[in-house]
Design a protein around this motif. Structure first.
Motif: not given
Length: 518
Positions: A98, A166, A200
Motif C-alpha cells: 500500500y 489512503c 494505511g
C-alpha cells in the motif's frame, strides 16, 4: 545549652510577647541570633514562630518529579545513540502493498484534520480560526470547497495539491470478492475501517520516512555542508526509526493477508512496543537540539541553505520542507495511541481482542509519556547549563550545578532585613537578594547586572528551614519569614529575615520551602 543562652532565649521570648509596636534594630538582631543558635531544635510553643499555618500550606509537588528524577538517573547510564553511519541498521526485505498508493504522511495528517473539521457544526468559523494560526497552509494544501466566495483563500502561488486519502478497507478487492459488506453490521465495518487505518497510515508514514532517510539523510551534497556532529544531531537515529516502521508494517500486512476480516491488531502493536521505545524516545528527546540546529544552520550556513533548497524542490518531497519530515516520529507515536483508542471504542466488551488492545494502548501511552519526560529532561539540563554560566561563587566553594536528577523548583528576588550598626546608633535596611531553589539545593545570591554573586548555599531540604513569624506581634513588615540554614558554607548555622514582595510571592515560597517541615 549554656545558662547564658537559655536566659537570652527567655528574654527574647518575653520581649516577643510584649511587643505591639515597631521592632527595633536591637530586637531584630536578637531575633536573628535566636535562630542562629546551633543548638536550636524543634521546640513547640515558642511564640515567635507561627505554627498555625503549617496545616494550611499546600504540600510541595512538581507533577511527575519522582518519575523524572528516575528518568534522569537511569538515562545517564545508558549508551548514547551511535552515529547512524556507524551503527548497523537491520535490512528488511519487504515491499509494502500500500505504500505507493498512500499520500505522504504530512498530507495524510492534513486530510485527517480536514475530515475532523467537516464533522463539526460550526466548521466555517473554526476553520477560519484554526487555519491561519495552527495549520499553516491547510486550506492551500487540501481541496477545500468554500461555502461562499468570501471564504475563498487561494494559496500564494495559485497551486492546490489534491490529497488522495489512503484506500478504505471496504474498497479492497478481497473485501469485495468475499461480499463482506453485505454480511457485516455497520459497527463491524467501522471497526474494520479503523483497524485498516492503522495499516494505511503506517504505510503513509513509512513513505515519508523513506524520503527523510533516502533523500535528505543519505544526500552526499547535504553531508558536505555539515560536520559529522551536525549531521548526527540533525537526523539522529531516524534510519532506525524507519527500520522499526518497516517491521511493524510488514507484520500488519501479513495479518491482513491471513484474513481480510481482522480480529486482532493489538497483539502486534504490543509486540513492537519495546522496539518503538528504544527508537522513538531517543529521537524525540533529541528534537529540541534538532530544531535549534536547523535554525542555526538556516541563519549561518549558506551552503546548507542552498543545498537544502535544491533537495526540497525535488518532486519526491511534494512541496514539503525538511522540518515537516523531521517531526514525523513524534506525530506518529501519538497518532498510534489515538487510533488504538478509536479501535477500543468500537470493540465489544466481551471481545477476546480487548486484552491486547488495552495492553497495547497502555504501552504506547508509556512511550509517549517517556518521550515527553525526555524532552523535559533536556529542558532542565539546558536551564542548568545556562544558569551555571551566570553564577559567580567568588571565595565560596563552587557547586557543580549540572547534576543528574537536579532541576530548578523556584527562584525569585526577595528583600533581606538587615541591621546596620554605627558608633552610636543602629538602623535597619532592606537588601535585595535572589534565591534559586532546586530539588536538592538552595543558592542565595545577590544579582549584579546579568550575573549572580553567590553569598551562601546549602543542601535542601535537610539544612534549609523556613520559619513563619507573627509579623504583627514583633513589628516586622508583612510577608516576612525567617530562612534558617542549619549548615551553610560558613560552617555554622545562619539565619536571615526575608520579606517577600507580595502575598502571592510569600505563598509560593511557603509552598516550596515548607516541604522541609512536612
Amino acid at each position: 545549652m549554656s545558662s547564658k543562652m537559655k536566659l537570652l532565649k527567655m528574654k527574647t521570648m518575653a520581649q516577643f510577647d510584649s511587643m505591639h509596636e515597631g521592632c527595633s534594630s536591637d530586637k531584630i538582631a536578637e531575633l536573628i541570633a535566636y535562630f542562629e543558635d546551633p543548638l536550636l531544635g524543634e521546640k513547640p510553643g515558642h511564640d515567635p514562630v507561627d505554627r498555625s499555618k503549617d496545616d494550611k500550606v499546600p504540600k510541595f509537588s512538581v507533577p511527575g518529579h519522582e518519575r523524572l528524577s528516575s528518568l534522569l538517573t537511569d538515562q545517564e547510564t545508558t549508551e548514547e545513540p551511535q552515529d547512524p553511519e556507524e551503527e548497523e541498521v537491520a535490512i528488511v526485505s519487504f515491499k509494502s502493498k500500500y505504500i505507493h498508493i498512500c499520500p505522504l504522511y504530512q498530507d495524510y495528517c492534513l486530510q485527517n484534520v480536514k475530515e475532523d473539521l467537516q464533522r463539526l457544526n460550526n466548521k466555517r468559523s473554526l476553520t477560519e480560526l484554526i487555519a491561519p494560526q495552527y495549520l499553516q497552509g491547510l486550506q492551500s494544501r487540501l481541496n477545500f470547497q468554500p461555502s461562499s466566495p468570501e471564504q475563498t483563500l487561494p494559496p500564494p502561488d495559485g497551486h492546490v495539491i489534491r490529497v488522495s486519502p489512503c484506500m478504505l478497507w471496504q474498497d479492497l478487492e478481497e473485501v469485495k470478492a468475499a461480499g463482506l459488506l453485505s454480511l457485516l453490521t455497520p459497527g463491524q465495518v467501522r471497526l474494520q475501517e479503523c483497524m485498516f487505518e492503522l495499516i494505511g497510515s503506517e504505510a503513509s508514514y513509512l513513505r515519508s520516512l523513506g524520503v527523510a532517510v533516502d533523500h535528505f539523510c543519505a544526500s552526499k551534497a547535504l553531508q558536505h555542508t555539515l560536520s559529522r556532529l551536525e549531521h548526527h544531531t540533525l537526523f539522529s537515529n531516524i534510519r532506525h526509526v524507519k527500520a522499526a516502521s518497516e517491521k511493524f508494517l510488514m507484520d500488519l500486512e501479513i495479518r491482513l493477508g491471513e484474513s481480510v476480516f481482522m480480529s486482532q491488531l493489538g497483539d502486534i502493536v504490543l509486540d513492537h512496543c519495546p522496539s518503538f521505545r528504544t527508537r522513538y524516545v531517543p529521537y524525540v528527546t533529541n528534537m529540541m537540539y534538532q530544531e535549534a540546529l536547523v535554525k542555526h544552520l538556516l541563519q549561518h550556513n549558506p551552503d546548507f541553505v542552498g543545498t537544502l533548497k535544491q533537495l526540497e524542490d525535488d518532486p519526491v518531497c511534494q512541496r514539503q520542507n525538511l522540518k515537516s519530515f523531521l517531526v514525523l516520529p513524534f506525530q506518529r507515536i501519538t497518532r498510534i495511541k489515538l487510533i488504538l483508542q478509536s479501535i477500543l471504542k468500537l470493540t465489544e466488551e466481551k471481545s477476546e481482542s480487548l486484552f491486547y488492545l488495552e495492553k497495547a494502548k497502555e504501552a504506547i501511552h508509556e512511550i509517549v509519556k517517556e518521550c515527553d519526560e525526555g524532552i523535559q529532561k533536556m529542558k532542565f539540563i539546558e536551564q542548568l547549563v545556562a544558569l551555571e554560566m551566570l553564577l559567580d561563587f567568588g571565595q565560596l566553594k563552587a557547586v557543580p550545578l549540572v547534576v543528574s536528577g537536579r532541576f530548578l523548583v523556584h527562584d525569585g528576588p526577595l528583600n533581606q532585613l538587615t541591621v546596620e550598626s554605627s558608633y552610636q546608633t543602629t538602623r535597619t535596611s532592606l537588601t535585595s537578594i535572589h534565591l534559586h531553589l532546586f530539588n536538592d539545593l538552595l543558592i542565595i545570591s545577590s544579582k549584579r547586572e546579568q550575573h549572580f554573586l553567590v553569598k551562601d548555599h546549602a543542601e535542601f531540604p535537610s539544612h534549609v528551614h523556613m520559619v513563619l513569624l507573627k509579623t504583627e506581634a514583633v513589628g516586622l513588615p508583612p510577608n516576612s519569614f525567617v530562612l534558617r540554614l542549619s549548615r551553610g558554607q560558613s560552617g555554622r548555622p545562619t539565619a536571615m529575615i526575608l520579606v517577600a514582595h507580595s502575598r502571592s510571592d510569600m505563598e509560593q515560597w511557603m509552598k516550596v520551602l515548607l516541604h522541609s517541615l512536612q
